[in-house]
Design a protein around this motif. Structure first.
Motif, PDB file in Angstrom:
ATOM      1  N   ARG A   1      23.431   7.214  55.588  1.00  0.00           N
ATOM      2  CA  ARG A   1      23.852   7.092  56.974  1.00  0.00           C
ATOM      3  C   ARG A   1      22.800   7.699  57.882  1.00  0.00           C
ATOM      4  N   VAL A   2      22.579   7.065  59.003  1.00  0.00           N
ATOM      5  CA  VAL A   2      21.705   7.587  60.043  1.00  0.00           C
ATOM      6  C   VAL A   2      22.563   7.757  61.288  1.00  0.00           C
ATOM      7  N   ALA A   3      22.825   9.020  61.647  1.00  0.00           N
ATOM      8  CA  ALA A   3      23.764   9.340  62.730  1.00  0.00           C
ATOM      9  C   ALA A   3      25.088   8.630  62.452  1.00  0.00           C
TER      10      ALA A   3
ATOM     11  N   PHE B   1      22.246  11.306  56.201  1.00  0.00           N
ATOM     12  CA  PHE B   1      23.081  11.709  55.073  1.00  0.00           C
ATOM     13  C   PHE B   1      22.811  10.771  53.908  1.00  0.00           C
ATOM     14  N   ASN B   2      22.128  11.308  52.878  1.00  0.00           N
ATOM     15  CA  ASN B   2      21.896  10.542  51.656  1.00  0.00           C
ATOM     16  C   ASN B   2      22.975  10.907  50.650  1.00  0.00           C
ATOM     17  N   GLU B   3      23.974  10.052  50.546  1.00  0.00           N
ATOM     18  CA  GLU B   3      25.073  10.337  49.627  1.00  0.00           C
ATOM     19  C   GLU B   3      25.061   9.427  48.403  1.00  0.00           C
ATOM     20  N   GLY B   4      24.173   8.421  48.376  1.00  0.00           N
ATOM     21  CA  GLY B   4      24.273   7.494  47.258  1.00  0.00           C
ATOM     22  C   GLY B   4      22.983   6.892  46.752  1.00  0.00           C
ATOM     23  N   ILE B   5      21.808   7.319  47.265  1.00  0.00           N
ATOM     24  CA  ILE B   5      20.548   6.706  46.836  1.00  0.00           C
ATOM     25  C   ILE B   5      19.733   7.723  46.054  1.00  0.00           C
ATOM     26  N   GLN B   6      19.671   7.548  44.757  1.00  0.00           N
ATOM     27  CA  GLN B   6      18.846   8.422  43.941  1.00  0.00           C
ATOM     28  C   GLN B   6      17.377   8.106  44.207  1.00  0.00           C
ATOM     29  N   ASP B   7      16.569   9.154  44.435  1.00  0.00           N
ATOM     30  CA  ASP B   7      15.130   9.006  44.688  1.00  0.00           C
ATOM     31  C   ASP B   7      14.843   8.278  46.002  1.00  0.00           C
TER      32      ASP B   7
ATOM     33  N   VAL C   1      33.952   5.987  42.627  1.00  0.00           N
ATOM     34  CA  VAL C   1      33.858   5.458  43.984  1.00  0.00           C
ATOM     35  C   VAL C   1      34.249   6.581  44.940  1.00  0.00           C
ATOM     36  N   GLU C   2      33.400   6.795  45.954  1.00  0.00           N
ATOM     37  CA  GLU C   2      33.638   7.912  46.856  1.00  0.00           C
ATOM     38  C   GLU C   2      33.199   7.587  48.269  1.00  0.00           C
ATOM     39  N   THR C   3      33.676   8.403  49.186  1.00  0.00           N
ATOM     40  CA  THR C   3      33.202   8.421  50.569  1.00  0.00           C
ATOM     41  C   THR C   3      33.034   9.884  50.963  1.00  0.00           C
ATOM     42  N   GLU C   4      32.064  10.136  51.819  1.00  0.00           N
ATOM     43  CA  GLU C   4      31.802  11.505  52.291  1.00  0.00           C
ATOM     44  C   GLU C   4      31.576  12.467  51.130  1.00  0.00           C
ATOM     45  N   GLY C   5      31.086  11.945  50.007  1.00  0.00           N
ATOM     46  CA  GLY C   5      30.845  12.784  48.852  1.00  0.00           C
ATOM     47  C   GLY C   5      32.102  13.165  48.090  1.00  0.00           C
ATOM     48  N   GLU C   6      33.263  12.621  48.472  1.00  0.00           N
ATOM     49  CA  GLU C   6      34.526  12.940  47.809  1.00  0.00           C
ATOM     50  C   GLU C   6      35.107  11.694  47.152  1.00  0.00           C
ATOM     51  N   VAL C   7      35.778  11.892  46.017  1.00  0.00           N
ATOM     52  CA  VAL C   7      36.380  10.773  45.312  1.00  0.00           C
ATOM     53  C   VAL C   7      37.441  10.116  46.186  1.00  0.00           C
TER      54      VAL C   7
END
Length: 501
Positions: free
Chosen positions: A232-234, A280-286, A207-213
């Motif tokens: 995220r969009v803006a 910012f795509n931090e969690g959607i593969q493909d 589980v992470e936010t901003e790409g960090e655990v």
């Protein structure tokens, strides 16, 4: 004498048989005490207060207002081999593992935690809960795990599974992660309430936010709250409630997300990010970004990119996209980005870049017009760069360098504008398979179609990737007067180059 010896042997055999029967061991330890058929009905010992019992018939360990304190290097509750063990919670229960190497709960066989009570796990030197290559299911109860890790698996690649059913779960791992090293996290009728917009990253197993655990408390509660999708969009965290119409003061035009197809749609949209990334795509593969009409992304703050792709991303569509980052990358790649069948113009301190070209950062350009410019590198810091049905047309002689991880000209990193266009097929370009024909004569570009072509307009770009115009086409022949030069014509999803003389 022989009779005496025989009697002694018989007595010893019977004694050992009775002892072995009394000492049948189950695959369960409480505060380092082995649970056996002899003590299961009332498990007592140093560090155990309240009622603790085990029923081997139902494979149920019951904690009834119990407090269990583990000695050094021991575990409060350790299931070593009971597959399908149920830990039944009655009242408030506490596990203290505050000695060196002490652990709260370790499951090495599939385990369920349920009941109408609660379980509070406090561990100062190790993990609150360890799931060792098996499945832990927590249902309809309250569990709070605090440790250097909160809830953790082995390494996230060994089927470590956590399933939460209508559960209230808190986890804190201040040193190494609150929920981490899991292959799978499944939440049924419950969701992550805090931190806001945290998500389980399947690739990083945490589980992470901003790409960090996440290392602070993670709060999971029953219900069907807004599910953060991982994009995220803006300043907008896209979730199950706002996805159909993503709005903010930083967004104009139409922006929406369809989770069923993993598609973010930009429809004549302008995204102005003053303190965040543009997308910012931090969690959607493909993830797919679908372009309709003319779209623009601007990012102006320090370390803010126009687009950040921490997961794989496809940019495509009949429209165009202009991206500008004042102080960072126009497009930042930490995964794989494919630009296909579209027109994209990227400018930033770096144009399109990865981290250092050693993390698998991959850029694929397929049948697209792409402009990229960056004062510190126009296309750089990538591990892999591929062109499909596309070619570099500016600057002439530019090539990819595997050694330098960037586009180079005469051995030096390119910081001027790079232009990539669909591969030319000559003056007369036949798209017979799509029932479209292009040719030029005496300064006029001709487009011929028939009634099977659904596209109603053609977009025309010059060699610099600038839009020359958009013209309506009919089911016969369309003529466009143009200055002599090389042009790219887009009709529907098809793009071709043509020379006008």
């Amino acid at each position: 004498m022989k009779n005496i010896l025989f009697t002694l042997v018989a007595l010893l055999t019977a004694t050992f048989w009775n002892i072995s029967q009394a000492q049948t061991e189950y695959g369960l330890q409480i505060a380092g005490i082995q649970v056996t058929s002899d003590n299961a009905a009332n498990i007592t010992g140093t560090g155990i207060e309240g009622a603790v019992s085990y029923d081997n018939t139902t494979k149920t360990l019951t904690l009834n207002k119990a407090t269990i304190s583990a000695p050094n290097s021991e575990t409060c509750i350790k299931n070593t081999s009971i597959d399908g063990l149920t830990i039944n919670l009655m009242g408030k229960n506490v596990l203290n593992a505050n000695k060196v190497g002490g652990k709260g709960v370790v499951v090495q066989a599939n385990t369920n935690i349920k009941g109408n009570g609660s379980l509070n796990i406090i561990c100062s030197d190790d993990a609150g809960i360890i799931i060792n290559k098996v499945t832990l299911t927590i249902s309809d109860c309250i569990v709070d795990a605090v440790g250097t890790w909160g809830i953790t698996g082995f390494d996230g690649t060994n089927n470590e599974t956590l399933i939460l059913n209508n559960a209230t779960v808190s986890a804190t791992g201040a040193s190494f992660g609150s929920i981490t090293a899991l292959a799978t996290l499944t939440m049924n009728n419950c969701y992550i309430k805090a931190p806001a917009n945290a998500l389980f990253n399947k690739t990083r197993h945490r589980v992470e936010t901003e790409g960090e655990v996440v290392k602070e408390e993670i709060s999971i509660v029953p219900g069907k709250g807004a599910l953060y999708y991982g994009i995220r969009v803006a300043d907008v965290y896209v979730n199950s409630e706002n996805a159909a119409n993503i709005k903010s003061d930083a967004i104009t035009g139409k922006v929406s997300y369809d989770d069923a197809t993993k598609t973010l749609i930009l429809d004549n949209a302008t995204i102005t990010a003053t303190s965040t990334r543009g997308i910012f795509n931090e969690g959607i593969q493909d993830l797919t970004i679908k372009l309709i009409g003319t779209n623009k992304i601007t990012a102006s703050s320090v370390n803010s990119t126009g687009i950040s792709a921490y997961m794989s991303l496809l940019i495509t569509g009949t429209g165009s996209l202009s991206v500008y980052s004042e102080k960072h990358s126009g497009i930042y790649i930490n995964s794989t980005v494919t630009i296909k069948d579209c027109n994209v113009d990227i400018t930033g301190r770096w144009g399109i870049s990865g981290y250092d070209g050693l993390e698998g950062e991959t850029l694929i350009i397929n049948n697209s017009t792409v402009k990229a410019k960056g004062e510190r590198g126009s296309i750089c810091d990538l591990m892999k760069f591929s062109l499909i049905a596309s070619e570099i047309t500016k600057p002439q002689g530019a090539v990819w360098s595997d050694e330098k991880k960037c586009l180079v000209l005469n051995g030096s990193k390119i910081t001027d504008e790079v232009i990539i266009t669909p591969k030319s097929t000559g003056i007369a370009t036949s798209l017979t398979d799509n029932n479209i024909h292009l040719w030029s004569n005496n300064g006029t570009l001709y487009i011929s179609t028939n009634n099977t072509v659904s596209a109603s307009e053609a977009q025309i770009f010059n060699i610099d990737g600038q839009t020359v115009g958009t013209v309506a086409i009919d089911n016969n022949k369309t003529a466009i007067n143009l200055p002599a030069g090389i042009y790219v014509v887009r009709i529907g999803n098809t793009t071709e180059k043509v020379i006008v003389r």
